[in-house]
Design a protein around this motif. Sequence first.
Motif, PDB file in Angstrom:
ATOM      1  N   ARG A  12       0.841  -1.214   0.000  1.00 42.51           N
ATOM      2  CA  ARG A  12       0.000   0.000   0.000  1.00 42.51           C
ATOM      3  C   ARG A  12       0.874   1.261   0.000  1.00 42.51           C
ATOM      4  N   SER A  42      -1.533  -1.859  -6.132  1.00 42.79           N
ATOM      5  CA  SER A  42      -2.826  -1.853  -5.436  1.00 42.79           C
ATOM      6  C   SER A  42      -3.535  -3.195  -5.596  1.00 42.79           C
ATOM      7  N   ALA A  45      -1.826  -5.689  -3.392  1.00 39.37           N
ATOM      8  CA  ALA A  45      -2.227  -5.467  -1.998  1.00 39.37           C
ATOM      9  C   ALA A  45      -3.616  -6.048  -1.740  1.00 39.37           C
TER      10      ALA A  45
END
Length: 58
Positions: A12, A42, A45
């Motif tokens: 992140r 992203s 994540a």
Amino acid sequence: MKDYQAQLEKLRTDAAECALIRDLATEPAKRELFNRLANHLSVLADQVEMAMLERKTG
């Protein structure tokens, strides 16, 4: 589980840094590259977060 959490936070943070570089970049090619990196990090994540939830719920 701590390993997952640490990796999630790192991904992140890296995604946010790439987005910042993207926003500050003046060259279109660099902007596109860092946009792709931010998006990819992203997604990674999100996948780590899903793996954490799956492992937690068993």
